[in-house]
Design a protein around this motif. Structure first.
Motif, short mmCIF file in Angstrom:
data_model
loop_
_atom_site.label_atom_id
_atom_site.label_comp_id
_atom_site.label_asym_id
_atom_site.label_seq_id
_atom_site.Cartn_x
_atom_site.Cartn_y
_atom_site.Cartn_z
N ASN A 214 -37.54 5.15 90.26
CA ASN A 214 -37.43 3.68 90.25
C ASN A 214 -36.00 3.26 89.89
OD1 ASN A 214 -40.22 2.88 90.78
ND2 ASN A 214 -40.68 3.78 88.80
N LEU A 215 -35.08 3.46 90.85
CA LEU A 215 -33.73 2.94 90.69
C LEU A 215 -33.75 1.48 91.12
CD1 LEU A 215 -32.90 5.96 90.43
CD2 LEU A 215 -30.84 5.38 91.70
N THR A 216 -33.62 0.59 90.17
CA THR A 216 -33.82 -0.83 90.45
C THR A 216 -32.55 -1.57 90.82
OG1 THR A 216 -33.47 -1.44 88.12
CG2 THR A 216 -35.73 -0.88 88.79
N LEU A 385 -17.95 -1.52 97.75
CA LEU A 385 -19.00 -1.10 96.82
C LEU A 385 -19.42 -2.26 95.94
CD1 LEU A 385 -20.80 1.06 95.60
CD2 LEU A 385 -18.87 1.80 94.17
N GLY A 386 -18.45 -3.05 95.50
CA GLY A 386 -18.78 -4.22 94.68
C GLY A 386 -19.68 -5.19 95.43
N GLU A 387 -19.41 -5.40 96.72
CA GLU A 387 -20.26 -6.29 97.52
C GLU A 387 -21.69 -5.77 97.59
OE1 GLU A 387 -18.56 -6.77 101.35
OE2 GLU A 387 -16.73 -7.77 100.63
N ARG A 388 -21.85 -4.48 97.79
CA ARG A 388 -23.20 -3.91 97.87
C ARG A 388 -23.95 -4.05 96.56
NH1 ARG A 388 -20.72 1.34 100.83
NH2 ARG A 388 -20.70 0.52 102.97
N ILE A 389 -23.26 -3.80 95.45
CA ILE A 389 -23.91 -3.89 94.14
C ILE A 389 -24.31 -5.34 93.86
CG2 ILE A 389 -23.49 -3.71 91.65
CD1 ILE A 389 -21.84 -1.18 92.30
N ARG A 390 -23.48 -6.27 94.26
CA ARG A 390 -23.79 -7.68 93.99
C ARG A 390 -24.98 -8.19 94.79
NH1 ARG A 390 -18.10 -7.82 93.93
NH2 ARG A 390 -17.96 -8.73 96.03
N THR A 391 -25.36 -7.49 95.85
CA THR A 391 -26.55 -7.91 96.61
C THR A 391 -27.85 -7.45 95.94
OG1 THR A 391 -26.59 -5.92 98.00
CG2 THR A 391 -25.26 -7.78 98.77
N GLU A 392 -27.78 -6.54 94.97
CA GLU A 392 -28.97 -6.02 94.31
C GLU A 392 -29.40 -6.96 93.18
OE1 GLU A 392 -28.37 -1.22 94.80
OE2 GLU A 392 -27.32 -2.22 93.18
N ASP A 393 -30.67 -6.97 92.90
CA ASP A 393 -31.23 -7.74 91.79
C ASP A 393 -32.06 -6.79 90.94
OD1 ASP A 393 -32.40 -9.46 90.01
OD2 ASP A 393 -33.11 -10.90 91.51
N GLY A 394 -31.36 -6.05 90.11
CA GLY A 394 -32.03 -5.02 89.32
C GLY A 394 -33.06 -5.57 88.36
#
Length: 412
Positions: A214-216, A385-394
């Motif tokens: 479960n990598l959120t 990479l920053g753009e991809r991480i910012r699209t996640e909602d952990g």
């Protein structure tokens, strides 16, 4: 549900759990967060139900630095003190967690949380900021980044086994004492009938892990809209090209003044401007100049995107914030999981090779700073990479897993 979160860590390690607590509250759950007493005011200031464990984490960090504590090795002189403090914390946690439907924590919180949850008869959720908790051939050991990548699955298996042993064996005596003297449980933990629930506040863009994990996504606090930067900091940022940001968080060196001199000389040699975050490191014997602005701390979510690069120690929380900002990282790992994150940043091509604190020099830091601000490919990779991480909602993903998997709340 009523959830008790145990966050025994430095501020960078407590902050993701504070973010998760806030997300659970917004979803309608009752949440209590238990953390060292120096964080209670900060946590309650966010509107969280926060209660203190006796003792300050900054004092513990200084004691550990003086004793050269690292990873799974507990110096002999600290063992009895650790046991006695753990007995006290177990009593406090047992009281704080009473009435909870689940207890949640990471590496630090799990030392006591697993046993307290067993005593209360409720699930313990392993909520990690590092890819730990299992011996697996699918990912490298967090504490063994020195095992070469070409060893593949075998190296991963050995590394993760070493890591799990290092994170559990030193605390078995603590667990036995807590179970028998405080909780009235059998001396040894019994094997669970089914695999415990584990969450990972990590991005799949940063760490490759089995699909079943479960990598959120990272657990970030929402922006603090009440915070405003000091006028002097804004003036410095507007006075020239974007600076690099330098800070080692809770890492405390033997000679903070010498570290501050090394940093300022490297900044001058690299020809960059810098914001120096002194944190707990004690680098206070340095004055603001035209090229260096000195401040105790500032929100990473506000400051890092305004920097050309970030120099940090490689703690899990700081690494996440730097990656989300989309700027290169220069990592100066001091120990524990920090060399792992430093290697991940280099392997992803979003920062130069790690600069271990034990061998850090003016020349090596200046060269790394120059690379971080001039290597266009590195800067492009960091931005993507920053753009991809910012699209996640952990936070939302973690709340969804907990709501779906944990049993419903028991009647009061």
């Amino acid at each position: 549900m009523r959830i008790c979160i145990v966050a025994i860590d430095t501020r960078g390690g407590v902050q993701p759990y504070a973010a998760l607590a806030g997300g659970l509250r917004r979803a309608g759950h009752e949440v209590r967060i238990v953390a060292p007493e120096d964080f209670t005011g900060w946590l309650t200031g966010m509107g969280l139900d926060a209660v203190p464990l006796t003792g300050r984490m900054d004092d513990a960090a200084r004691a550990a630095a003086g004793a050269r504590f690292s990873g799974g090795v507990v110096p002999r002189g600290m063992r009895e003190q650790l046991v006695q403090q753990s007995l006290l914390h177990a009593r406090e946690l047992l009281d704080y967690a009473a009435g909870s439907d689940a207890v949640l924590g990471g590496v630090g919180g799990g030392v006591l949380g697993v046993d307290v949850a067993e005593r209360l008869g409720v699930p313990f959720v392993h909520a990690h900021l590092q890819p730990v908790g299992a011996v697996s051939s699918a990912l490298p050991g967090v504490l063994t980044p020195w095992i070469p990548g070409w060893t593949g699955a075998v190296g991963n298996l050995v590394g993760s086994a070493i890591t799990e042993s290092a994170l559990t064996l030193p605390f078995r005596a603590v667990s036995r004492a807590v179970r028998t003297e405080v909780l009235g449980l059998p001396r040894r933990r019994s094997r669970p009938r089914q695999a415990p629930l584990s969450l990972y506040g990590l991005s799949r863009h940063v760490v490759s892990a089995p699909a079943t994990w479960n990598l959120t996504g990272y657990w970030f606090l929402p922006e603090d809209r009440t915070w405003a930067p000091p006028v002097e900091l804004e003036r410095f940022l507007n006075a020239g090209e974007a600076p690099v940001c330098i800070g080692f968080g809770s890492m405390i060196g033997a000679d903070p003044a010498a570290t501050a001199r090394l940093i300022t000389e490297a900044v001058h040699q690299a020809g960059v401007r810098a914001v120096l975050l002194t944190g707990w490191g004690g680098m206070s014997d340095i004055a603001t100049t035209d090229n260096v602005f000195v401040i105790d701390q500032a929100p990473h979510s506000w400051l890092f995107p305004r920097a050309r690069a970030v120099v940090h120690h490689g703690g899990a929380g700081t690494t996440a914030a730097a990656l989300r900002a989309g700027v290169p990282s220069v990592v100066v790992p001091h120990g524990v999981d920090q060399p792992f994150w430093a290697k991940r940043i280099a392997d992803l091509g979003v920062g130069p090779r790690p600069l271990p604190r034990s061998t850090l020099s003016v020349h090596s830091l200046a060269a790394a700073l120059h690379a971080a601000v001039t290597d266009d490919r590195m800067r492009t990779r960091a931005a993507l990479l920053g753009e991809r991480i910012r699209t996640e909602d952990g936070i939302t993903a973690a709340v969804d897993v907990l709501t779906r998997v944990l049993p419903p709340a028991t009647p009061r």
